[in-house]
Write an enzyme that holds these catalytic residues in place. Structure first.
Site, PDB file in Angstrom:
ATOM      1  N   ASP A   1      -0.115  -9.167  23.679  1.00 57.26           N
ATOM      2  CA  ASP A   1       0.308  -8.416  22.505  1.00 57.26           C
ATOM      3  C   ASP A   1      -0.056  -6.979  22.810  1.00 57.26           C
ATOM      4  O   ASP A   1      -1.188  -6.675  23.204  1.00 57.26           O
ATOM      5  CB  ASP A   1      -0.387  -8.888  21.226  1.00 57.26           C
ATOM      6  CG  ASP A   1       0.333  -8.336  19.995  1.00 57.26           C
ATOM      7  OD1 ASP A   1       1.565  -8.502  19.917  1.00 57.26           O
ATOM      8  OD2 ASP A   1      -0.308  -7.730  19.135  1.00 57.26           O
TER       9      ASP A   1
ATOM     10  N   TYR B   1       8.691   1.897  23.854  1.00 56.38           N
ATOM     11  CA  TYR B   1       8.256   3.254  23.536  1.00 56.38           C
ATOM     12  C   TYR B   1       8.015   4.116  24.775  1.00 56.38           C
ATOM     13  O   TYR B   1       7.590   5.265  24.656  1.00 56.38           O
ATOM     14  CB  TYR B   1       6.963   3.201  22.693  1.00 56.38           C
ATOM     15  CG  TYR B   1       7.146   2.510  21.364  1.00 56.38           C
ATOM     16  CD1 TYR B   1       7.818   3.133  20.312  1.00 56.38           C
ATOM     17  CD2 TYR B   1       6.653   1.220  21.142  1.00 56.38           C
ATOM     18  CE1 TYR B   1       7.990   2.506  19.087  1.00 56.38           C
ATOM     19  CE2 TYR B   1       6.827   0.580  19.923  1.00 56.38           C
ATOM     20  CZ  TYR B   1       7.498   1.224  18.899  1.00 56.38           C
ATOM     21  OH  TYR B   1       7.677   0.592  17.687  1.00 56.38           O
TER      22      TYR B   1
END
Length: 202
Positions: A72, A157
């Site tokens: 994660d 990102y």
């Protein structure tokens, strides 16, 4: 599931390329959860990167057994109070393109300058071993928000994350450069050594 096989709980091909490159030293076959035939319903309701990584790994492990890894990760922007953080993948909705997400973050941080634009990628990797034991590693990649998106090699990102030591964004780095310094690269490298220890004890 054969213990010689490692399953990584993702369907993201970009991520799988990074994972296979770093874990190749283990000499084991690394499968995506789809390749392993796993399709669990996963609800990432943890409050930390580590909790969410473990939730994913355990959900896939229940279907495959063997060794399952999950990560994660997310972008933490200091001037945005740590957003998007653990909600990075779901920020502005899962179906919203990263082009839109990235521009929104840059717009919200427009008044921040210099050190105020500090940010980092965080990655926690959880590994569930055949006996259900869970291992964790967590690493970061420090940098700043870029002034505008740049580069086409990364994903997510990466185009808005400026890496000072290379004077370019994460999306402009080569795979080799990125794996050496990236949050996921460093966390995977640390996990690789833990797995080598596991295989060495068998």
């Amino acid at each position: 599931m054969n213990e010689g096989i490692i399953v990584f709980a993702t369907g993201n091909e970009g991520k799988m390329r990074e994972v296979r490159e770093i874990l190749k030293d283990l000499g084991r076959k690394v499968l995506s959860m789809k390749e392993a035939g796993a399709n669990p319903h996963i609800v990432e309701d943890g409050s930390t990167f580590g909790e969410n990584a473990e939730i994913k790994a355990k959900a896939v492990w229940k279907e495959t057994g063997g060794i399952v890894l999950a990560d994660d990760s997310g972008l933490v922007v200091d001037c945005l109070n740590g957003e998007p953080g653990i909600y990075s993948a779901r920020y502005m909705g899962e179906d919203t393109s990263y082009e839109i997400k990235n521009q929104n973050i840059l717009n919200r941080a427009a008044r921040a300058a210099g050190a105020e634009r500090s940010a980092r990628f965080v990655c926690n990797i959880a590994a569930v071993l055949p006996d259900g034991t869970v291992l964790h590693t967590e690493e970061t990649m420090e940098g700043f928000l870029a002034d505008s998106p740049a580069g086409g090699d990364g994903f997510g990102y990466d185009p808005i994350f400026y890496v000072p030591e290379f004077s370019m964004t994460a999306a402009e780095l080569t795979m080799e450069q990125k794996n050496k310094i990236s949050h996921r690269g460093k966390a995977l490298e640390a996990m690789k050594w833990k797995l080598m220890d596991f295989y060495g004890r068998k």
